[in-house]
Enzyme design. Structure first.
Site, PDB file in Angstrom:
ATOM      1  N   GLU A 119       5.062 -42.662  11.996  1.00 45.47           N
ATOM      2  CA  GLU A 119       6.104 -41.913  11.282  1.00 45.47           C
ATOM      3  C   GLU A 119       5.469 -41.102  10.159  1.00 45.47           C
ATOM      4  O   GLU A 119       4.491 -41.535   9.566  1.00 45.47           O
ATOM      5  CB  GLU A 119       7.106 -42.887  10.639  1.00 45.47           C
ATOM      6  CG  GLU A 119       7.785 -43.811  11.611  1.00 45.47           C
ATOM      7  CD  GLU A 119       8.393 -45.019  10.890  1.00 45.47           C
ATOM      8  OE1 GLU A 119       9.356 -44.833  10.139  1.00 45.47           O
ATOM      9  OE2 GLU A 119       7.882 -46.128  11.080  1.00 45.47           O
ATOM     10  N   LYS A 121       4.676 -39.860   6.575  1.00 49.64           N
ATOM     11  CA  LYS A 121       4.746 -40.526   5.269  1.00 49.64           C
ATOM     12  C   LYS A 121       5.216 -39.496   4.259  1.00 49.64           C
ATOM     13  O   LYS A 121       4.449 -38.672   3.771  1.00 49.64           O
ATOM     14  CB  LYS A 121       3.362 -41.056   4.894  1.00 49.64           C
ATOM     15  CG  LYS A 121       3.346 -41.924   3.656  1.00 49.64           C
ATOM     16  CD  LYS A 121       1.964 -42.582   3.520  1.00 49.64           C
ATOM     17  CE  LYS A 121       1.931 -43.534   2.336  1.00 49.64           C
ATOM     18  NZ  LYS A 121       2.159 -42.851   1.066  1.00 49.64           N
ATOM     19  N   TYR A 229      13.304 -45.893   7.328  1.00 46.49           N
ATOM     20  CA  TYR A 229      12.101 -46.234   8.091  1.00 46.49           C
ATOM     21  C   TYR A 229      11.885 -47.723   8.316  1.00 46.49           C
ATOM     22  O   TYR A 229      10.893 -48.112   8.900  1.00 46.49           O
ATOM     23  CB  TYR A 229      10.856 -45.602   7.475  1.00 46.49           C
ATOM     24  CG  TYR A 229      10.535 -45.990   6.046  1.00 46.49           C
ATOM     25  CD1 TYR A 229      10.222 -47.304   5.717  1.00 46.49           C
ATOM     26  CD2 TYR A 229      10.502 -45.028   5.047  1.00 46.49           C
ATOM     27  CE1 TYR A 229       9.898 -47.657   4.421  1.00 46.49           C
ATOM     28  CE2 TYR A 229      10.180 -45.369   3.748  1.00 46.49           C
ATOM     29  CZ  TYR A 229       9.883 -46.686   3.448  1.00 46.49           C
ATOM     30  OH  TYR A 229       9.573 -47.023   2.163  1.00 46.49           O
ATOM     31  N   CYS A 413     -21.022  -3.463 -16.444  1.00 47.69           N
ATOM     32  CA  CYS A 413     -20.570  -3.738 -15.077  1.00 47.69           C
ATOM     33  C   CYS A 413     -21.645  -4.516 -14.329  1.00 47.69           C
ATOM     34  O   CYS A 413     -22.803  -4.095 -14.303  1.00 47.69           O
ATOM     35  CB  CYS A 413     -20.258  -2.432 -14.354  1.00 47.69           C
ATOM     36  SG  CYS A 413     -19.929  -2.677 -12.595  1.00 47.69           S
ATOM     37  N   CYS A 416     -23.115  -1.962 -11.426  1.00 48.14           N
ATOM     38  CA  CYS A 416     -23.838  -0.722 -11.710  1.00 48.14           C
ATOM     39  C   CYS A 416     -24.389  -0.657 -13.136  1.00 48.14           C
ATOM     40  O   CYS A 416     -25.125   0.267 -13.474  1.00 48.14           O
ATOM     41  CB  CYS A 416     -22.943   0.495 -11.436  1.00 48.14           C
ATOM     42  SG  CYS A 416     -21.587   0.641 -12.618  1.00 48.14           S
ATOM     43  N   CYS A 431     -14.862  -1.165 -15.344  1.00 48.66           N
ATOM     44  CA  CYS A 431     -16.074  -0.378 -15.202  1.00 48.66           C
ATOM     45  C   CYS A 431     -15.623   1.069 -15.066  1.00 48.66           C
ATOM     46  O   CYS A 431     -14.903   1.406 -14.126  1.00 48.66           O
ATOM     47  CB  CYS A 431     -16.842  -0.806 -13.951  1.00 48.66           C
ATOM     48  SG  CYS A 431     -18.124   0.369 -13.469  1.00 48.66           S
ATOM     49  N   CYS A 436     -19.347   3.746  -9.118  1.00 48.07           N
ATOM     50  CA  CYS A 436     -19.891   2.380  -9.068  1.00 48.07           C
ATOM     51  C   CYS A 436     -19.869   1.881  -7.621  1.00 48.07           C
ATOM     52  O   CYS A 436     -18.824   1.905  -6.967  1.00 48.07           O
ATOM     53  CB  CYS A 436     -19.045   1.467  -9.942  1.00 48.07           C
ATOM     54  SG  CYS A 436     -19.449  -0.277  -9.767  1.00 48.07           S
TER      55      CYS A 436
END
Length: 672
Positions: A119, A121, A229, A413, A416, A431, A436
């Site tokens: 079953e 859970k 259950y 950056c 670049c 940047c 770039c």
DNA sequence: CGGCCTCGAGTTCC
DNA sequence: CTCGAGGCCG
């Protein structure tokens, strides 16, 4: 720390813990996660262990099992509610079966025939229901297994739990899980958000808090569900197996999950557990495992209990969806428009069945808020979805005095080297270099994806850039078959295929091209709207801001931004190049208001049998329909394919008509 | 003016 | 899928 500070810290911790404990249990509205809460409690425990004189009877550490203070009446269970041993994989499950065989063999039962019941859970909370002469007498939380709390008043608000039972024995105890379904949880949170109330963290907390409310009217407003259950104590009822018990419960109106079944071998059990694990994400309730029980009551009785765990049952636990790992570093990458986005490089760790090495950190604010530091342990989460997330530092690291420095926003950056800028109005450092390579790579890969060019992925874009064959998107269309065929790993055939895919993308409609070239604020919808509004690229480029502002869905802010980007010479020459290379830079579709499906909004979800999402989008747009990403009550149709997810559920709850591919085709044909 | 609605953008793994 | 922000409607 000097003693006075330790004492002050202990007091502070107690106050915090009490506060959060009340938020959680009484107001049912936690502000912090379980991990954070545990961290506070652990710190207090550590302090108290080192300085026993600080321990007070009221200290949260002194509450039994960390149970909260509560006004609910304590009740002793008629029969102890047991916990379960765990299995995490097939080996452990097979070992469990073997243990049972060995045990029974020693008891003189050779070669028993095993039948199992598996079953789901459910992640809710266990409840015991007592019926006397068929009438619900009491509902009790599990508590510590021996003693729970009387929550009968709230149990009665759950429609799925019968008040009376037909053909009932003198006494029967029904056990099951009270939970909140995911749709109900989402709905509740939506209503709360709409009412300006705080939202709940997860369905389990929500259910647990609701069932422990003192006022049943509050509980009644919160939708709880139930799966039965087990049958516990009985008088005047004889059952012989777990499966019989489930049938008996079902006949009396208790909800039993329809996919629970009897399994004849451990192989079937494992297959069933794995099947549940696979279904985990598509169920409408959360499960954290599968409970496997030996079916036969006589065998159960023989096997008995060891400690607090029955020998005859086990919980197959799914891999956890959170994990702790070390944050190796924080890196930064420029996005399509130059914004620098931080991401985490993690010591690889298993979460939810996959190994996670990277996770996005979104932006600087997010990074700061989380206060994570390279070199420290962090909590990694892979929620119901797929995307890994770094949640917070691991509980113990925040207590450290000598923490490493927080990650720094790069001054240049990382790709670049251009010095970065941080515009006033943005959460992102960026940047500023339009050339770039990192930024160009993002633009080019995104272009390939948006134009749906098969086979042109990230790796290939990288290679083309390295070779300097491609600088702008226009260069894709200048590639030659021979040229591509000369690449390692390419033959004549595969090269021709790629070129054909690139050629095919020339037929993408104007709106899609506007999306693909990379204009901030312009995606699929806005691109299509602009294309419909202006019809030709020349008209668009000549348009003043005010005219762009007139486009549906575009306001002054977006218009200004779009206008500025269209004025950029690089953008103009790119659009020019693309036109001369044969791409559609004029609208061929219907003008706004025309087209058989104009005014209608479609949402696509799941995988259609034959059409790709892009094809379906194009077909719909050709008829003047709008294709968007999220379902609302304004949505005309949802087109659902295989493994459709939450959008389909939302459509159903809003009463939006749902089409399959055939339905879509019928509609499109009818529209012609 | 306030509150829904919608869109864009980034993103992981296999 | 989720977040944030901008647009639009009442």
């Amino acid at each position: 720390m000097p003693p006075s500070e330790i004492e002050a810290r202990a007091r502070e911790l107690r106050e915090q813990i009490d506060y959060h404990s009340r938020r959680y249990y009484e107001h049912d509205d936690p502000e912090i996660g379980d991990d954070e809460y545990d961290a506070l409690l652990n710190e207090l425990r550590a302090l108290e262990a080192a300085h026993p004189e600080l321990v007070t009877p009221q200290s949260p550490t002194q509450r039994v099992g960390g149970e909260p203070v509560s006004d609910l009446v304590k009740v002793r269970h008629l029969q102890r509610m047991l916990s379960l041993a765990n299995a995490h994989n097939r080996e452990e499950l097979l070992a469990w079966v073997q243990r049972m065989r060995n045990y029974l063999a020693r008891e003189g039962i050779a070669e028993p025939r095993f039948r199992f019941v598996a079953e789901p859970k459910i992640d809710g909370l266990a409840i015991s229901l007592i019926y006397r002469d068929g009438v619900l007498e009491r509902g009790t939380t599990r508590g510590n297994g021996e003693i729970g709390e009387d929550v009968t008043h709230n149990i009665r608000t759950i429609g799925q739990i019968p008040e009376r039972l037909d053909q009932a024995p003198a006494l029967v105890e029904v056990r099951g899980e009270v939970y909140m379904s995911l749709p109900d949880f989402a709905g509740l949170n939506e209503r709360r958000a709409a009412a300006g109330l705080s939202t709940f963290m997860n369905p389990r907390n929500s259910a647990a808090g609701t069932i422990r409310q003192l006022d049943p009217r509050l509980a009644a407003e919160r939708p709880l569900s139930f799966w039965a259950y087990q049958v516990g104590v009985t008088e005047g009822l004889e059952l012989h197996s777990h499966w019989d018990a489930l049938q008996w419960l079902a006949e009396r109106g208790f909800p039993i999950h329809p996919d629970v079944k009897v399994l004849d071998s451990e192989t079937e059990v494992i297959a069933q557990c794995e099947a549940w694990e696979e279904r985990r994400g598509s169920l409408e309730f959360e499960i954290d495992g599968v409970v496997v029980k030996l079916d036969d009551y006589e065998l159960q009785r023989r096997l008995g209990v060891v400690g607090r765990e029955p020998r005859w049952a086990i919980a197959w636990k799914f891999p956890p969806t959170t994990a702790v790992t070390r944050l190796r570093a924080v890196h930064w990458n420029p996005g399509k428009f130059g914004d620098l986005h931080p991401y985490a490089e993690l010591e690889p760790v298993q979460v939810g069945g996959v190994t996670i090495k990277l996770a996005t950190l979104h932006n600087e604010e997010d990074l700061e808020r989380k206060d994570i530091r390279p070199g420290e342990e962090v909590i990694v989460l892979r929620a119901g979805d797929v995307i890994p997330q770094v949640v917070s530092p691991a509980p113990h690291v925040a207590e450290r005095g000598d923490r490493p420095d927080p990650p720094k926003v790069p001054a240049a950056c990382p790709v670049c080297g251009t010095p970065t800028e941080k515009p006033e109005d943005s959460v992102f450092t960026r940047c500023p270099n339009h050339d770039c390579p990192g930024r160009r790579w993002q633009l080019l890969t995104s272009f390939a994806a948006v134009m749906d060019i098969d086979g042109l992925g990230e790796k290939l874009v990288t290679k083309f850039m390295e070779l300097d064959w491609v600088r702008t998107a226009a260069d894709f269309y200048r590639l030659e078959t021979d040229q591509v065929a000369s690449l390692e790993g390419f033959g004549e055939k595969s090269a021709a295929k790629l070129i054909a895919a690139i050629e095919a993308s020339k037929r993408q409609p104007f709106g899609r091209v506007l999306f693909a070239v990379g204009i901030e604020e312009v995606g699929n919808v806005t691109g299509t709207a602009l294309a419909q509004q202006f019809r030709t690229v020349d008209a668009l480029l000549a348009a003043p801001v005010e005219a762009i502002d007139e486009t549906p869905g575009v306001g002054p802010k977006m218009a200004a931004k779009i206008h500025r980007q269209l004025a950029d010479p690089a953008m103009r020459s790119l659009l020019d190049d693309l036109r001369s290379l044969g791409l559609a830079l004029e609208e061929e579709g219907p003008a706004p208001g025309e087209g058989a499906l104009s005014g209608q909004t479609f949402v696509l979800t799941g995988t259609l049998p034959t059409l790709t999402r892009e094809e379906a989008t194009a077909m719909l747009q050709a008829q003047g329909a709008k294709v968007t990403g999220s379902v609302s009550k304004k949505t005309s149709y949802v087109v659902a394919g295989d493994s459709a997810g939450s959008k389909l559920a939302k459509a159903e709850s809003l009463g939006v008509p749902v089409l399959d591919e055939d339905g879509l085709r019928a509609l499109l044909d009818g529209a012609d």
